[in-house]
Structure formats: structure tokens, C-alpha cells
Motif scaffolding. Structure first.
Motif, PDB file in Angstrom:
ATOM      1  N   HIS A   1     -10.298   5.262   4.426  1.00  0.00           N
ATOM      2  CA  HIS A   1      -9.433   6.451   4.425  1.00  0.00           C
ATOM      3  C   HIS A   1      -7.984   6.007   4.208  1.00  0.00           C
ATOM      4  N   THR A   2      -7.364   6.519   3.146  1.00  0.00           N
ATOM      5  CA  THR A   2      -5.958   6.263   2.872  1.00  0.00           C
ATOM      6  C   THR A   2      -5.317   7.558   2.371  1.00  0.00           C
ATOM      7  N   SER A   3      -3.995   7.597   2.319  1.00  0.00           N
ATOM      8  CA  SER A   3      -3.312   8.814   1.848  1.00  0.00           C
ATOM      9  C   SER A   3      -1.856   8.501   1.544  1.00  0.00           C
ATOM     10  N   ASP A   4      -1.196   9.473   0.953  1.00  0.00           N
ATOM     11  CA  ASP A   4       0.272   9.476   0.798  1.00  0.00           C
ATOM     12  C   ASP A   4       0.797   8.214   0.129  1.00  0.00           C
ATOM     13  N   TRP A   5       0.241   7.917  -1.055  1.00  0.00           N
ATOM     14  CA  TRP A   5       0.718   6.773  -1.820  1.00  0.00           C
ATOM     15  C   TRP A   5       2.098   7.039  -2.426  1.00  0.00           C
ATOM     16  N   HIS A   6       2.321   8.250  -2.878  1.00  0.00           N
ATOM     17  CA  HIS A   6       3.605   8.646  -3.483  1.00  0.00           C
ATOM     18  C   HIS A   6       3.978   7.723  -4.639  1.00  0.00           C
ATOM     19  N   LEU A   7       3.016   7.486  -5.534  1.00  0.00           N
ATOM     20  CA  LEU A   7       3.276   6.685  -6.723  1.00  0.00           C
ATOM     21  C   LEU A   7       4.410   7.309  -7.531  1.00  0.00           C
ATOM     22  N   GLY A   8       5.343   6.479  -7.966  1.00  0.00           N
ATOM     23  CA  GLY A   8       6.479   6.963  -8.746  1.00  0.00           C
ATOM     24  C   GLY A   8       7.683   7.322  -7.911  1.00  0.00           C
ATOM     25  N   GLN A   9       7.640   7.030  -6.607  1.00  0.00           N
ATOM     26  CA  GLN A   9       8.776   7.384  -5.755  1.00  0.00           C
ATOM     27  C   GLN A   9      10.024   6.582  -6.115  1.00  0.00           C
ATOM     28  N   ASN A  10      11.156   7.253  -6.194  1.00  0.00           N
ATOM     29  CA  ASN A  10      12.454   6.599  -6.271  1.00  0.00           C
ATOM     30  C   ASN A  10      13.003   6.493  -4.863  1.00  0.00           C
ATOM     31  N   PHE A  11      13.139   5.281  -4.376  1.00  0.00           N
ATOM     32  CA  PHE A  11      13.595   5.055  -3.000  1.00  0.00           C
ATOM     33  C   PHE A  11      15.088   4.752  -3.042  1.00  0.00           C
ATOM     34  N   PHE A  12      15.905   5.797  -2.896  1.00  0.00           N
ATOM     35  CA  PHE A  12      17.338   5.682  -3.092  1.00  0.00           C
ATOM     36  C   PHE A  12      17.587   5.108  -4.491  1.00  0.00           C
ATOM     37  N   THR A  13      18.046   3.869  -4.606  1.00  0.00           N
ATOM     38  CA  THR A  13      18.319   3.284  -5.921  1.00  0.00           C
ATOM     39  C   THR A  13      17.177   2.400  -6.415  1.00  0.00           C
ATOM     40  N   GLN A  14      16.070   2.344  -5.674  1.00  0.00           N
ATOM     41  CA  GLN A  14      15.032   1.364  -5.954  1.00  0.00           C
ATOM     42  C   GLN A  14      13.746   1.988  -6.493  1.00  0.00           C
TER      43      GLN A  14
END
Length: 418
Positions: free
Chosen positions: A5-18
Motif C-alpha cells: 500500500h502506497t499513495s501520494d507520490w505527487h510526480l512532477g511536484q515543484n518543491f519551491f525552486t527544486q
């Protein structure tokens, strides 16, 4: 049967400037290794595969490559749509991915049987999934004129619970037809009442419902939930779990260990084992006055040549126009990078109350909104209900905007990631 069981990968997230591509790539490779070593039969991703409704191409490539690699090791995959996922984006490859032993349930169906997924090993059914994605209010009910806010909440909570039980009854019926005791797993992407969130979790409202009562879940053998990034048990029921996000999506998520959950069934009896996910990117949050921050930086147990992402929260009542320059001087000679620099919330509030200059970028949209609401009077019960409706609508609008495009983040920053 063994389920991961896994979740919430959020592929493509821009983490502030990263960019998080390397972290997500390392995680998916690590996950394939866990599947092989632990003889996992099926992986369930309980929503928010992508961070936005229009994910960048590299995020789609990571998603597709993971599915190909998982199929190579003979493991089945069930993907549920989350509130960040676009139904059309997930559905565009649904039929193709079905040929790779992957079932995608992007949205709620009016036909409960379409949300029952068979888990198989060598063509033998070894489990059933009540595959419930993020539920939108329009999917399970129609609005009635003249209902109060409380009545709408109650009706919506009841409608979601009824949908869960309809799908569960289909799964139960299927198990009876098979004539063997196999586990029934339910999923969900929502906020259960009483859970603890993190800064990166944006409140989601299913219509006017801000939380779902765990009593509304069906009597499944395990309930795999997504949306909350902090791993936790729900309503003191060990078999109802949030696994949390696999990588920290905000700096406050550094407080706890990230995990995926392996569930092994002996018949319908689950044995639950959290598996710690390694940290794939060095990150650290520091808070204090400038003198304290300097000392904390010197005490950090990281090599100067290591790429380290820092969140620095400065506690000072003075408005420092050269704050960024002062902090950068402290980092000279290192590969460390400040990706979030802000004044402490209490200091920001004090500064605003004193009507001194403050950077708008240090405030979240919700802090600006709250300050505007503070100028109004909501004294009566009717006005308080109106305030709640306004707040709910504002949350929905902000989330809708964030889903349309990746967030643009300045260097000096107080805004939370979505």
C-alpha cells in the motif's frame, strides 16, 4: 497474498525552486526492489499519482516506466485517482495499461461492479479490491434545494458511506461466487475525521464535507487510504491506514519516517508491516534568530560537498531588507541551498499588526484570506455559517487553480506546497 500500500507520490511536484525527478526515480526503483524481495502480489497506489492535472512529460515517463518494470516482475498494480489527479489524464492510458496487469480507477462509477478489481496470481483470484478513488460530490448525490449546510454535510457523508457499502456488497457477492475465503480490501482518497495532517496537505472538501466518519467504511479486511501525507492508523483500527507520502512534500514532514505498508493475508486475517522508505534527498529545517541559525548550521551533520536543501525560519522582530544576503554569507563554501526562507509566522503577524512593510511572498493565500475576513464581523449563527461557506469556496477555488498549473514560487517564501 501480499499487498503493498502506497499513495501520494505527487510526480512532477515543484518543491519551491527544486525538481523532484531524481527522488521519485530513486523511490520507484527502490519500490520495485521491495516488490521482488518481499514477493509482493499487488501494489495499490491510493491516489495522487501526479501533483497536478497536467503533469510534465518526465512525470508521465516515470509513471509509465514504473508500470513496465512492475509488470516485468509479475506484480499487479491498482491505481486510484486522487484530488490532484486529472481523471482524463489517468484514463487516457487506462486500456493500454490493462495489458500490463494494471487497473486504473480514475473516478467514481455509477455501476458498483466496475469498481471491484480482482487480484490474481497465475490466473487465480487471491483477493478483491473495492477500488474507491477520490469521490466528488456530483458522483454520488444531487443537491437538494432548501437544505442547510449541516443537512448537506450529513447527506453527503451518508451518500459516500452508501457508495462504499454498495461496492463492498458487490465484492462480497463475488467472493461468495468464488467459494473461498479471500481478503477484501477497500481504498479511499479523503480526509478521515480525527487524522493529523502536514503543511503540504491541502484541505479537500467533497462538496461541503470536510471529513469522513470512519464508521462509514465497510467491514473490509484492510482499508488503504491516501491524501494524508503522515502515516497513521485511523480511529484506532489497525486495519484502516494512511501510508503517507513516500518523500517529504514539505519541510514539516521531516518530523516522521516515511513508509509504505506491506499487508500479508492468511485467509482474511491481515498482518501489517510498515516498511521505512529511505531519504533520497538531504533536507533540513532550521529555526531561530540569526545567531542561533549560524550555530545550527555549523553543527549540521552533512558534508559541505553534499547537496542539502534548507528551510530557514528567522525569528526576529526587525524587518531585515538584507535577510537573504545575510543567510547566504553563512552558507559560503558549501553546496547547501536555501529553498525556503521566511520569517516565523508569529513575527509576520506582529509585523502586519504594526503595519510595517512585509513581503507578500512570505504569506500563504490562506493567511491573506484570513486577514481579509478579520475585517468583517460574523457575530450571528447565520453569519458564521456564511463565513464557513465562503472559506470552503475559497479552498476549492485555490485548489482548482493549483491543479491547472504547477506553482510558481519565489525565493523568499512562506507559501506551502500543495
Amino acid at each position: 497474498m501480499r499487498l503493498l500500500h502506497t499513495s501520494d507520490w505527487h510526480l512532477g511536484q515543484n518543491f519551491f525552486t527544486q525538481n523532484r525527478k531524481s527522488e521519485h526515480q530513486a523511490f520507484t526503483q527502490w519500490l520495485i526492489q521491495q516488490v521482488e524481495e518481499r514477493n509482493i502480489d499487488a501494489v495499490v497506489i491510493a491516489g495522487d499519482v501526479f501533483d497536478t492535472g497536467t503533469p510534465p512529460s518526465y512525470a508521465r515517463e516515470l509513471y509509465n516506466q514504473f508500470i513496465v518494470n512492475l509488470n516485468k516482475v509479475g506484480c499487479q498494480l491498482v491505481v486510484l485517482g486522487g484530488n490532484h489527479d486529472s481523471v482524463s489524464t489517468l484514463n487516457e492510458s487506462k486500456q493500454l495499461l490493462a495489458q500490463l496487469n494494471t487497473q486504473v480507477i480514475a473516478s467514481t462509477s455509477s455501476e458498483p461492479s466496475e469498481q471491484v478489481v480482482e487480484l490474481k496470481r497465475n490466473d487465480e483470484v487471491i483477493g478483491l479490491v473495492c477500488a474507491i478513488p477520490f469521490v466528488r460530490a456530483r458522483d454520488v448525490m444531487s443537491s437538494q434545494a432548501g437544505e442547510s449546510g449541516v443537512e448537506k454535510q450529513q447527506a453527503l457523508g451518508k451518500a459516500i458511506a452508501e457508495h462504499y457499502h454498495l461496492v463492498y456488497q458487490e465484492a462480497f457477492k463475488r467472493r461468495e461466487e468464488l467459494g473461498k475465503e479471500i481478503p477484501i480490501i477497500a481504498t479511499g482518497h479523503l480526509t478521515a475525521l480525527g487524522v493529523k495532517t502536514s503543511e503540504s496537505v491541502r484541505d479537500i472538501y467533497i462538496g461541503t464535507l470536510d471529513g469522513f466518519d470512519a464508521n462509514g467504511f465497510p467491514p473490509a479486511d484492510y482499508i488503504a487510504l491516501g491524501h494524508i501525507h503522515r502515516p497513521q492508523v485511523v480511529a484506532k483500527q489497525e486495519y484502516i491506514r494512511y501510508c503517507g507520502s513516500p518523500i517529504p512534500l514539505s519541510f514539516d514532514e521531516l518530523k516522521w519516517q516515511k513508509q509504505v505498508i506491506v499487508v500479508e493475508f492468511d485467509g482474511t486475517d491481515p498482518t501489517i508491516e510498515p516498511i521505512e522508505v529511505p531519504r533520497f534527498q538531504a533536507m533540513q529545517a532550521i529555526k531561530g534568530d540569526l545567531e542561533s541559525i549560524e550555530k545550527q548550521l555549523s553543527d549540521l551533520d552533512f558534508e559541505h560537498s553534499e547537496v542539502l536543501w534548507l528551510s530557514i525560519e528567522v525569528e526576529t522582530q526587525d524587518y531585515l531588507t538584507d535577510l537573504q544576503e545575510r543567510v547566504q554569507i553563512l552558507l559560503e563554501g558549501t553546496c547547501w541551498e536555501v529553498v525556503q526562507l521566511r520569517r516565523a509566522k508569529g513575527v509576520r503577524n506582529h509585523t502586519m499588526q504594526a503595519q510595517e512593510k512585509i513581503e507578500l511572498s512570505e504569506l500563504t493565500p490562506f493567511e491573506v484570506f484570513e486577514k481579509r475576513l478579520d475585517l468583517e464581523a460574523f457575530d450571528s449563527d447565520e453569519l458564521k455559517q456564511r463565513k464557513q461557506r465562503i472559506t470552503t469556496t475559497f479552498n476549492q477555488i485555490v485548489e482548482g487553480v493549483e491543479l491547472e498549473a504547477a506553482p510558481q514560487t519565489p525565493h523568499i517564501e512562506g507559501e506551502k506546497s500543495s
